[in-house]
Design a protein around this motif. Structure first.
Motif, PDB file in Angstrom:
ATOM      1  N   MET A 188       0.842  -1.239   0.034  1.00  0.00           N
ATOM      2  CA  MET A 188      -0.135  -0.134   0.040  1.00  0.00           C
ATOM      3  C   MET A 188       0.862   1.289  -0.132  1.00  0.00           C
ATOM      4  SD  MET A 188      -3.364  -0.604  -0.057  1.00  0.00           S
ATOM      5  CE  MET A 188      -4.200   0.679   0.771  1.00  0.00           C
ATOM      6  N   LYS A 189       2.103   1.032  -0.221  1.00  0.00           N
ATOM      7  CA  LYS A 189       3.175   2.279   0.167  1.00  0.00           C
ATOM      8  C   LYS A 189       2.806   3.372  -1.113  1.00  0.00           C
ATOM      9  CE  LYS A 189       7.666   2.203   1.934  1.00  0.00           C
ATOM     10  NZ  LYS A 189       9.009   2.292   1.751  1.00  0.00           N
ATOM     11  N   GLY A 190       2.580   4.571  -0.758  1.00  0.00           N
ATOM     12  CA  GLY A 190       2.281   5.610  -1.770  1.00  0.00           C
ATOM     13  C   GLY A 190       0.942   5.846  -1.994  1.00  0.00           C
ATOM     14  N   SER A 199      -2.361   6.076  -0.490  1.00  0.00           N
ATOM     15  CA  SER A 199      -3.398   7.182  -0.157  1.00  0.00           C
ATOM     16  C   SER A 199      -2.927   8.388  -0.359  1.00  0.00           C
ATOM     17  CB  SER A 199      -3.538   7.033   1.636  1.00  0.00           C
ATOM     18  OG  SER A 199      -2.372   7.397   2.022  1.00  0.00           O
ATOM     19  N   TYR A 200      -1.657   8.739  -0.547  1.00  0.00           N
ATOM     20  CA  TYR A 200      -1.059  10.208  -1.165  1.00  0.00           C
ATOM     21  C   TYR A 200      -1.668  10.260  -2.353  1.00  0.00           C
ATOM     22  CZ  TYR A 200       1.970  13.855  -2.194  1.00  0.00           C
ATOM     23  OH  TYR A 200       2.454  15.278  -2.932  1.00  0.00           O
ATOM     24  N   LEU A 201      -1.328   9.287  -3.317  1.00  0.00           N
ATOM     25  CA  LEU A 201      -1.676   9.211  -4.705  1.00  0.00           C
ATOM     26  C   LEU A 201      -3.195   9.572  -4.886  1.00  0.00           C
ATOM     27  CD1 LEU A 201       0.842   7.255  -6.760  1.00  0.00           C
ATOM     28  CD2 LEU A 201       0.595   9.714  -6.483  1.00  0.00           C
ATOM     29  N   ARG A 238      -5.235  10.452  -2.964  1.00  0.00           N
ATOM     30  CA  ARG A 238      -5.687  11.837  -2.204  1.00  0.00           C
ATOM     31  C   ARG A 238      -5.559  12.970  -3.345  1.00  0.00           C
ATOM     32  NH1 ARG A 238      -7.832  13.747   2.945  1.00  0.00           N
ATOM     33  NH2 ARG A 238      -8.156  15.817   2.358  1.00  0.00           N
ATOM     34  N   LYS A 239      -4.285  12.849  -3.775  1.00  0.00           N
ATOM     35  CA  LYS A 239      -4.114  13.715  -4.732  1.00  0.00           C
ATOM     36  C   LYS A 239      -4.751  13.863  -6.073  1.00  0.00           C
ATOM     37  CE  LYS A 239      -0.519  16.454  -3.469  1.00  0.00           C
ATOM     38  NZ  LYS A 239      -1.178  17.280  -2.581  1.00  0.00           N
ATOM     39  N   GLN A 299     -13.293   9.127   7.304  1.00  0.00           N
ATOM     40  CA  GLN A 299     -12.003   9.316   8.110  1.00  0.00           C
ATOM     41  C   GLN A 299     -11.867  10.321   9.111  1.00  0.00           C
ATOM     42  OE1 GLN A 299      -9.243   9.145   4.902  1.00  0.00           O
ATOM     43  NE2 GLN A 299      -8.299   7.416   5.668  1.00  0.00           N
ATOM     44  N   VAL A 346      -4.502  25.211  -1.169  1.00  0.00           N
ATOM     45  CA  VAL A 346      -3.572  24.877  -0.023  1.00  0.00           C
ATOM     46  C   VAL A 346      -2.768  23.657  -0.313  1.00  0.00           C
ATOM     47  CG1 VAL A 346      -3.221  24.559   2.445  1.00  0.00           C
ATOM     48  CG2 VAL A 346      -5.089  26.213   1.373  1.00  0.00           C
ATOM     49  N   SER A 347      -3.582  22.764  -0.633  1.00  0.00           N
ATOM     50  CA  SER A 347      -3.080  21.211  -0.795  1.00  0.00           C
ATOM     51  C   SER A 347      -1.935  21.074  -1.929  1.00  0.00           C
ATOM     52  CB  SER A 347      -4.110  20.050  -0.893  1.00  0.00           C
ATOM     53  OG  SER A 347      -5.052  20.176   0.141  1.00  0.00           O
ATOM     54  N   TRP A 348      -2.015  21.876  -2.894  1.00  0.00           N
ATOM     55  CA  TRP A 348      -0.975  21.641  -3.693  1.00  0.00           C
ATOM     56  C   TRP A 348       0.175  22.725  -3.501  1.00  0.00           C
ATOM     57  CZ3 TRP A 348      -1.048  18.070  -7.887  1.00  0.00           C
ATOM     58  CH2 TRP A 348      -2.230  17.186  -7.773  1.00  0.00           C
ATOM     59  N   GLY A 349      -0.003  23.495  -2.319  1.00  0.00           N
ATOM     60  CA  GLY A 349       1.149  24.320  -1.850  1.00  0.00           C
ATOM     61  C   GLY A 349       1.011  25.678  -2.898  1.00  0.00           C
TER      62      GLY A 349
END
Lengths: 223, 254
Positions: free
Chosen positions: A1-3, A5-7, A9-10, A80, A168-171
């Motif tokens: 499952m590495k990476g 949830s980040y992907l 979510r993006k 969540q 915000v989430s993409w900076g």
């Protein structure tokens, strides 16, 4: 499952902007044709969209699949989260909570709205030209009218506040000042887009839409 | 000689207690003699000296954790009148009574007000929140840090891993793998250091995995709650920017 949830979510975040935010603005403009041009204006605008090349694929990749992913993964994100506005009554925390609540309402609303309109076109109960009449039936039904107002306000809030969060989430908006100015801009967008959607919904109540499709009207009253 | 009656001022406390990690919690009321300039810790010490509830019944003294007593160690975090904060800097004179004390339930409760903040230290280990300088030979002096930057970085270095930001965050819970604001801000701190910067990508990649930065939902309670006034949401947004850049860089193989 590495990476993973980040992907996910993006992707969720990106799909919220491209194409879903673009779609909601497009949808608002199409509806607003009903205010500006009456039944004919709305009909022309619906026909223009359906005359676009490769419209099936545009819908599939531009709306259906993004909507499905954003909606289903969004429900998981809502699951969540704890809602703690009772303890922390800050504006942004309220926005956080409302983003999740409005997301769930929008999900239900969109499913229902698709069933009443797009699905009926798909199964052949109404044609694109008769959609104005369908909307006339819906907007004149007090229960649906209120349900649509709630749905529209939720969807537009989710869109405006989601755009704030995307930045915000993409900076893109990093400092507090940038985030504050961004929140003013998206608040204004919320007001304008909501007003335009509701004006269109009001316009659909007019009798001139009734004539466009008696068959569709009969169907809408049945539901 | 005239008889004088001195109205003895008292402090009322209502404490959420728990005897063991797996035991149910319960509330006990206390009323202790008032002294000038008390804080919540000295009130708890008073209960420890004379462990009796408001009704005069003997009870086990309330457990809590504290250390520095000057709001720099982060050990005495608890929920005081509904908000997580340091017990040492919570002055009784400034609190509404009865003072409600409860453990920060985001963390496993060990006993009474004592919690286990291990997940925060694990998070710091995961993101390697340190400057690696160990090696098999003398690496020589590192690059210098500009004084202006040092002053800026000092603000971020004030983090004491107290857990208040995690407690106030709606997305730090059992269903969510979010690492929490504190560790993200520490990544920003160590990535800003001229030597720490050399391992920048490694820290960012850790935040781009399950249990990284993506759980942030922008409720911004953390920055409102931080006792050290650390700009946590700015740190998160700055690291969002860096992870976004890192995402495209690694995709494009740059």
């Amino acid at each position: 499952m590495k990476g993973n949830s980040y992907l996910s979510r993006k992707i969720h975040s990106l799909l919220g902007v491209i194409p879903l935010s673009l779609f909601i603005v497009e949808h608002m403009l199409t509806n607003f044709a009903a205010v500006e041009g009456g039944p004919q204006g709305f009909k022309d605008s619906v026909n223009f969209l359906n005359g676009l090349p490769l419209v099936f694929f545009l819908e599939l990749f531009g709306i259906w699949l993004p909507l499905l992913f954003h909606g289903v993964y969004g429900l998981y994100i809502a699951y969540q989260s704890n809602l703690n506005t009772g303890q922390y009554q800050y504006g942004r925390n309220w926005a956080f909570t409302l983003q999740r609540i409005s997301g769930v309402i929008t999900f239900i609303f969109v499913v229902w709205h698709l069933y009443q309109t797009r699905y009926q076109v798909m199964v052949g109960n109404v044609t694109h030209d008769e959609l104005g009449g369908v909307m006339n039936g819906i907007a004149n039904n007090p229960v649906f009218f209120i349900f649509y107002i709630i749905g529209v306000v939720s969807a537009v809030f989710h869109f405006s506040n989601g755009m704030w969060a995307f930045l915000v989430s993409w900076g893109i908006t990093v400092g507090p000042r940038a985030q504050r100015i961004s929140s003013y801009i998206w608040m204004a967008v919320f007001v304008i887009v909501t007003a335009m959607f509701l004006m269109s919904l009001g316009a659909f109540r007019g009798d001139e839409f009734k004539e466009t499709a008696s068959a569709a009207l009969a169907w809408a009253n049945l539901v | 000689m005239a008889e004088t009656t001195v109205a003895t001022k008292t402090v009322k406390l209502s404490i959420t207690r728990q005897d063991a990690p797996d035991k149910p919690s319960y509330t006990e009321e206390f009323e202790i003699p008032y002294r000038a300039n008390m804080n919540v810790i000295s009130a708890l010490m008073e209960i420890q000296r004379n462990p009796k509830t408001k009704d005069g019944q003997a009870t086990a003294p309330v457990c809590w954790e504290s250390n520095c007593l000057e709001e720099v160690c982060g050990a005495c975090s608890m929920v005081i009148n509904g908000k997580p904060r340091q017990a040492c800097s919570a002055l009784v004179d400034k609190l509404e009574q009865p003072i409600k004390l409860a453990p920060m339930r985001t963390f496993p409760v060990v006993r009474d007000l004592v919690i286990n903040r291990e997940r925060m230290f694990n998070a710091l280990k995961r993101v390697k929140a340190w400057i690696p300088i160990d090696g098999t030979y003398d690496l020589g002096p590192g690059p210098r840090m500009a004084e202006t930057k040092r002053q800026w970085a000092y603000e971020l270095s004030k983090c004491m891993t107290c857990g208040v930001c995690l407690e106030s965050c709606p997305n730090v819970n059992d269903r969510n793998s979010f690492i929490g604001p504190a560790a993200i801000s520490q990544v920003r701190l160590f990535n800003a250091h001229p030597t720490g910067e050399m391992n920048k990508e490694e820290r960012l990649e850790t935040l781009m995995e399950d249990g990284g930065i993506e759980g942030c939902g922008n409720s911004q309670n953390c920055v409102r709650s931080c006792p050290k006034g650390i700009p946590l949401t700015t740190s998160i947004a700055a690291i969002n920017k860096d992870t976004t850049k890192q995402l495209f860089k690694s995709w494009l193989g740059m």
